[in-house]
Structures are given as C-alpha cells and as structure tokens.
Scaffold this motif. Structure first.
Motif, PDB file in Angstrom:
ATOM      1  N   ILE A  15       6.260  12.811   0.351  1.00 40.95           N
ATOM      2  CA  ILE A  15       5.828  12.179  -0.807  1.00 40.95           C
ATOM      3  C   ILE A  15       6.549  10.715  -0.845  1.00 40.95           C
ATOM      4  O   ILE A  15       7.689  10.664  -0.647  1.00 40.95           O
ATOM      5  N   ALA A  16       5.737   9.714  -0.898  1.00 39.15           N
ATOM      6  CA  ALA A  16       6.314   8.269  -0.905  1.00 39.15           C
ATOM      7  C   ALA A  16       7.469   7.970  -1.904  1.00 39.15           C
ATOM      8  O   ALA A  16       7.275   8.254  -3.047  1.00 39.15           O
ATOM      9  N   ASP A  17       8.221   7.465  -1.509  1.00 42.58           N
ATOM     10  CA  ASP A  17       9.620   6.814  -2.681  1.00 42.58           C
ATOM     11  C   ASP A  17       9.361   5.427  -2.365  1.00 42.58           C
ATOM     12  O   ASP A  17       8.936   4.651  -1.425  1.00 42.58           O
ATOM     13  N   ILE A  18      10.071   4.854  -3.319  1.00 39.02           N
ATOM     14  CA  ILE A  18      10.206   3.344  -3.705  1.00 39.02           C
ATOM     15  C   ILE A  18      11.601   2.705  -3.890  1.00 39.02           C
ATOM     16  O   ILE A  18      12.370   3.429  -5.089  1.00 39.02           O
ATOM     17  N   CYS A  19      12.064   1.985  -2.914  1.00 40.41           N
ATOM     18  CA  CYS A  19      13.277   1.391  -3.094  1.00 40.41           C
ATOM     19  C   CYS A  19      13.170  -0.076  -3.738  1.00 40.41           C
ATOM     20  O   CYS A  19      12.405  -0.830  -3.014  1.00 40.41           O
ATOM     21  N   TRP A  70       0.910  -1.184  -0.118  1.00 36.55           N
ATOM     22  CA  TRP A  70       0.039   0.156  -0.040  1.00 36.55           C
ATOM     23  C   TRP A  70       0.712   0.973  -0.273  1.00 36.55           C
ATOM     24  O   TRP A  70       1.821   1.267   0.627  1.00 36.55           O
ATOM     25  N   LEU A  71       0.562   2.267  -0.664  1.00 35.06           N
ATOM     26  CA  LEU A  71       1.267   3.397  -0.583  1.00 35.06           C
ATOM     27  C   LEU A  71       0.122   4.473  -1.286  1.00 35.06           C
ATOM     28  O   LEU A  71      -0.625   4.139  -2.302  1.00 35.06           O
ATOM     29  N   ASP A  72       0.520   5.754  -0.753  1.00 35.03           N
ATOM     30  CA  ASP A  72      -0.364   6.938  -1.137  1.00 35.03           C
ATOM     31  C   ASP A  72       0.528   7.671  -1.969  1.00 35.03           C
ATOM     32  O   ASP A  72       1.026   8.627  -1.799  1.00 35.03           O
ATOM     33  N   TYR A  73       1.013   7.313  -3.439  1.00 34.34           N
ATOM     34  CA  TYR A  73       1.646   7.786  -4.130  1.00 34.34           C
ATOM     35  C   TYR A  73       1.243   9.305  -4.519  1.00 34.34           C
ATOM     36  O   TYR A  73       2.387  10.292  -5.014  1.00 34.34           O
ATOM     37  N   ASP A  74       0.198   9.596  -4.696  1.00 31.16           N
ATOM     38  CA  ASP A  74      -0.163  10.882  -5.013  1.00 31.16           C
ATOM     39  C   ASP A  74      -0.653  11.955  -3.867  1.00 31.16           C
ATOM     40  O   ASP A  74      -1.300  12.954  -4.176  1.00 31.16           O
ATOM     41  N   ASN A  75      -0.628  11.480  -2.840  1.00 32.46           N
ATOM     42  CA  ASN A  75      -0.763  12.300  -1.557  1.00 32.46           C
ATOM     43  C   ASN A  75      -2.429  12.811  -1.562  1.00 32.46           C
ATOM     44  O   ASN A  75      -2.674  13.814  -1.311  1.00 32.46           O
ATOM     45  N   ASP A  76      -3.216  12.151  -1.995  1.00 30.87           N
ATOM     46  CA  ASP A  76      -4.705  12.370  -2.102  1.00 30.87           C
ATOM     47  C   ASP A  76      -5.508  11.842  -0.869  1.00 30.87           C
ATOM     48  O   ASP A  76      -6.725  12.017  -0.878  1.00 30.87           O
ATOM     49  N   GLY A 104      11.889  -7.256  -4.231  1.00 31.40           N
ATOM     50  CA  GLY A 104      11.751  -6.610  -2.984  1.00 31.40           C
ATOM     51  C   GLY A 104      11.586  -5.306  -2.983  1.00 31.40           C
ATOM     52  O   GLY A 104      11.973  -4.794  -3.666  1.00 31.40           O
ATOM     53  N   VAL A 105      10.627  -4.958  -2.082  1.00 31.91           N
ATOM     54  CA  VAL A 105      10.256  -3.489  -2.269  1.00 31.91           C
ATOM     55  C   VAL A 105      10.195  -2.676  -0.724  1.00 31.91           C
ATOM     56  O   VAL A 105       9.768  -3.441  -0.009  1.00 31.91           O
ATOM     57  N   ALA A 106      10.655  -1.569  -0.570  1.00 38.20           N
ATOM     58  CA  ALA A 106      10.611  -0.868   0.531  1.00 38.20           C
ATOM     59  C   ALA A 106      10.153   0.626   0.131  1.00 38.20           C
ATOM     60  O   ALA A 106      10.648   1.175  -0.656  1.00 38.20           O
ATOM     61  N   VAL A 107       8.840   0.937   0.614  1.00 34.91           N
ATOM     62  CA  VAL A 107       8.242   2.258   0.508  1.00 34.91           C
ATOM     63  C   VAL A 107       8.337   3.125   1.635  1.00 34.91           C
ATOM     64  O   VAL A 107       7.857   2.550   2.839  1.00 34.91           O
ATOM     65  N   ALA A 108       8.860   4.291   1.471  1.00 32.47           N
ATOM     66  CA  ALA A 108       9.249   5.170   2.558  1.00 32.47           C
ATOM     67  C   ALA A 108       9.523   6.383   2.106  1.00 32.47           C
ATOM     68  O   ALA A 108       9.696   6.763   0.713  1.00 32.47           O
ATOM     69  N   GLU A 112      13.785  -3.375   3.587  1.00 35.53           N
ATOM     70  CA  GLU A 112      12.971  -3.219   4.721  1.00 35.53           C
ATOM     71  C   GLU A 112      13.591  -1.561   5.226  1.00 35.53           C
ATOM     72  O   GLU A 112      14.583  -1.692   5.545  1.00 35.53           O
ATOM     73  N   ALA A 113      12.674  -0.810   5.359  1.00 31.69           N
ATOM     74  CA  ALA A 113      13.217   0.473   5.773  1.00 31.69           C
ATOM     75  C   ALA A 113      12.667   0.694   7.146  1.00 31.69           C
ATOM     76  O   ALA A 113      11.674   0.233   7.707  1.00 31.69           O
ATOM     77  N   ALA A 114      13.401   1.416   7.998  1.00 30.42           N
ATOM     78  CA  ALA A 114      13.022   1.918   9.265  1.00 30.42           C
ATOM     79  C   ALA A 114      14.188   3.126   9.601  1.00 30.42           C
ATOM     80  O   ALA A 114      15.146   2.968   9.038  1.00 30.42           O
TER      81      ALA A 114
END
Length: 463
Positions: free
Chosen positions: A308-312, A246-252, A297-301, A352-354
C-alpha cells in the motif's frame, strides 16, 4: 518447494499483507546543507545501486554534484557541473545504452536560464550534449516514453528569461535529438509535473501543478490522446506552490492525485487527495493527511512493504511543527496512519525515495540526509542488506536483472498468493527474469546461490 522455504515465503507474504507502521531509518550519509534545491536518484553506471544528483544553494559555494553510490557510502564524481538556481533535475536512459543520463535546468551563475543534457559514459564521466530544449527556471521537468516508441521524451515547465510562463513537450526522435510537438500545456512555476497513466490506456498522461499567469493556482490534467496530442481535461483542482504526485492510495488499479503546497494567499497550506473514479473524473476526498507547504516536498513509496502506498512529507505544517515532517502509512483508504518523522526543513524541502542498497525496501534522501530503511518490525533479516544480491531495475516494467557476488543456481518468482509465476536457472553471477505477461503489483524472488545461500527480494512491477 521444500517445507521450510514454503513456510518462510508464507511468513513473508503475511508480513507484506499486514499494515506494519513502525519503521526504522538510519542516517548513512549527509550532504552539504543549503536551500532551494533539487535531487534525483538514478543508476548512471548500471551497477544496481542508485546514484544521486544533488543541487542546492549553499555556503560558501553552491553545490551541483553527482554522488556515486558504492553501498551505503556516497562519493562525488570528479566532474564539475554548472551551479543552477531554482533547479529541476531528472535521470533517464536517453539513448538505451543501460546508463542513466542526466537532464537539469535552472538559472546559471549569470542568471541565464539553461537546460543541460549530460550523457553518462558509464564510468563516472558525462558528456554535455547539445540540445534545443529551451532554458527555464523555477519549474520542473518530467521524462517518460509518452508514445511507446522506446525513446524517452521530455516535458518541462517554468519561467523564461522574460518571466513568462512556458511549458513544452519534446519528443525524442533519436539519441539525444528532440522535437517540440507544440503541445497546448499551460506553463507554471514553483510547482511540479508528473507523467502517469490515469485512464489505463497504456499512454502516459501528464499532470501539472503550480502558479501560472495572473497568479493562477491550478492543477491540470492532460490526457494523452496519441499521435502527439494532449487534451486538457475539464477537471477542476486547486493548485499550489508545491507538489503533485500520482499514487494509487486505495489499490483499485487507478492512479489518484495528491497535491500539496501553499495556496494563492501564500499563507494557507493545502494537502488534497483526489480519487480517480475510473471514468475520467476525479473526486476530492476527505482525508486525515496533514497540510504541508512553505514550500513542501513529497515522496510516495511503499516504505513498510505492505503493498500500500505511503507518503513522506517535508515542509511547513501545523502537525508535528517542530519536525517539519511526517510519515503517512497507507491503509487502503483515505485514512492514513500518521507518525512523526525525523527533523526536516522548509528551506530545502527535498524528499526522494529509492532502494539505494538493493535490499527490497525504499530508502530516502530527506532534506540533506540519506536515510537507509532498515525495515518494518518483523521483517528484519528477511531481506539482508549485505548486497550479496542486487535486483534492478526495481520497480520494473519488462524485466529484472539479478546480479550476485557468487554464482546464482536458480531464481523462483512468486506472486502475493505464493504461486510460482517465473523461474530461471544457470550457473552465473547474473541472470535476467522476463516479466512480460505479468500484471502490475508486487512479486517475490527466491534466489538460490552456490554454497546454499538463499535470499529473498521484493520486486514491484509497474506497467
């Protein structure tokens, strides 16, 4: 507020509202290399530093270790944990004592599928708790309080000992006690499941990706209807052997869905971004995100702290193929600022992001390396990494705890417009900030300490 402080705060807000893409990551530690692993961040001793559990098939011995974070250094705890093949692992405070507990599953050394729950005692030791949750392998697990009763519930999917696909949701009925609610959820393997409130009704919903019976590749959304009921939504999305987030890529204000991995041909890679229309439907949008699989593998942060959400990404891909990686900085649209990232790998595609050093930005476990985020250009020094001040949990839902090495005089909390929304004072090394009544988003703490030291920290509120 003094003039200098106001100017500094405005400078910080300008930096956060600008899409700064350049980012510096430093390798601070490395773990044993291996394949087909899993990892998760959690604070098992409630000291404000995220600790790490890391499971991987390695040579000469497989690894299943918990590493204690003592500030840019990670040391394994003395306790041994069972080696697991095709594992999944998560942290969560299952008994509300302030210490994150450990849940993991997979096939043990005798190829028996197991689910383990370990209670954290808070001092680096863990107690294995008896549980009735079935053992599955090659799947995933997800933890959330889906019924808002203050207790964390557990969802799992994967294959049983006969190779059949299974999925379960277990409701917590008391500390370390769980009951199967017999939810009608399709089982998958080599995928992911994630909790998220996509329709903003304050009830966590479930998205499940992976490979099901008859080689069925699907991503399915289950709406939480309340009263222990989950309803499969009439939404078609391709599935993969890979990831879902899940991610809110457009901040709506509406959670969107990102799917990556390999498709039913086991050759083609997929990256699909599904926009949440806010009415219970999703639309697949055209984006410039690279295709990742084999696996992925994906890290969303928010790595560059621009709200704004970024994706690694890590895994096999046509773009930046020598690195098996990419960083996609969000713009608020389906067009991302793509940049190469440090070398990854396809055998252990873990990202994994933290915020491991409590300096306000997101760091990474990437493959087998622990990376410290040293901040976007223009922010160096604004969020010092000397660990004088820790703010946790972050992101938070209800309150944050400020802990400092010297007494805190007062803490002021500002929104992104620079308006004061909370304040607290005292003469103690620890202080709690109540976040009730505030909306989701980013806020900034101005922490004043005895001796005149001033530190800023970013806080993300998620509800």
């Amino acid at each position: 507020m003094k003039y200098f402080t106001r100017c500094l705060l405005l400078a910080i807000l300008v930096c956060f509202s600008t899409n700064v893409s350049s980012q510096s990551f430093t390798i601070v530690d490395s773990l044993p290399e291996g394949a087909y692993g899993a990892a998760a961040w959690g604070d098992y001793d409630n000291d404000g530093f995220y600790d790490l559990v890391y499971i991987v098939q390695a040579t000469p011995d497989d690894i299943c270790n918990v590493y204690h974070n003592i500030g840019n250094a990670f040391t394994p705890v003395a306790q041994h944990f069972p080696h697991l093949f095709n594992p999944s692992v998560k942290w969560a405070d299952l008994n509300n004592d302030g210490f994150d507990d450990l849940v993991m599953n997979g096939a043990d050394s005798n190829l028996v599928n197991r689910t383990f729950i370990y209670q954290s005692i808070g001092n680096g030791t863990f107690t294995s708790m008896a549980n009735t949750i079935p053992g599955l392998t090659a799947g995933t697990l997800a933890i959330a309080d889906y019924n808002n009763d203050g207790l964390k519930d557990i969802a799992i999917t994967g294959m049983d000992s006969m190779g059949a696909h299974r999925a379960y949701i277990y409701k917590c009925t008391g500390p370390f006690t769980y009951a199967n609610i017999h939810a009608q959820v399709f089982g998958t393997h080599f995928g992911e499941m994630q909790w998220g409130d996509y329709n903003n009704d304050s009830l966590p919903d479930l998205v499940v990706n992976g490979i099901g019976d008859n080689n069925d590749f699907r991503t399915r959304v289950y709406r939480n209807m309340g009263a222990d009921s989950f309803l499969l939504q009439p939404i078609f999305m391709f599935g993969t052997g890979g990831t879902v987030d899940w991610l809110d890529y457009d901040n709506d204000g509406w959670l969107d869905i990102l799917v990556t991995g390999y498709d039913s041909t086991s050759v083609n890679n997929i990256t699909e971004l599904h926009h949440n229309n806010g009415n219970g439907t999703f639309t697949t949008v055209t984006s410039n995100l690279p295709l990742f699989g084999e696996p992925s593998g994906v890290a969303v942060a928010d790595f560059n702290m621009d709200s704004i959400a970024d994706i690694c990404f890590i895994g096999g891909a046509a773009i930046f193929p020598s690195n098996y990686s990419a960083m996609a900085f969000g713009s608020g649209t389906a067009t991302f600022n793509l940049q190469p990232f440090i070398a990854g790998g396809i055998l252990n595609a873990v990202a994994e992001a933290a915020d491991i050093d409590s300096d306000g930005d997101y760091d990474l476990l990437f493959n087998y390396r622990i990376l410290r985020n040293d901040g976007p250009v223009g922010l160096a020094g604004l969020f010092p990494g000397n660990n004088d001040v820790k703010v946790f949990p972050n992101p938070s839902q209800h309150q944050v705890h400020v802990k400092a090495t010297i007494p805190v005089l007062n803490v002021n909390m500002y929104d992104v417009n620079g308006s004061l929304v909370r304040s607290g004072s005292g003469f103690s090394n620890e202080l709690d900030m109540d976040l009730s009544g505030l909306g989701s988003g980013n806020y900034f703490l101005d922490v004043r300490m005895a001796g005149g030291q001033q530190v800023f920290r970013k806080v993300t509120l998620q509800k």
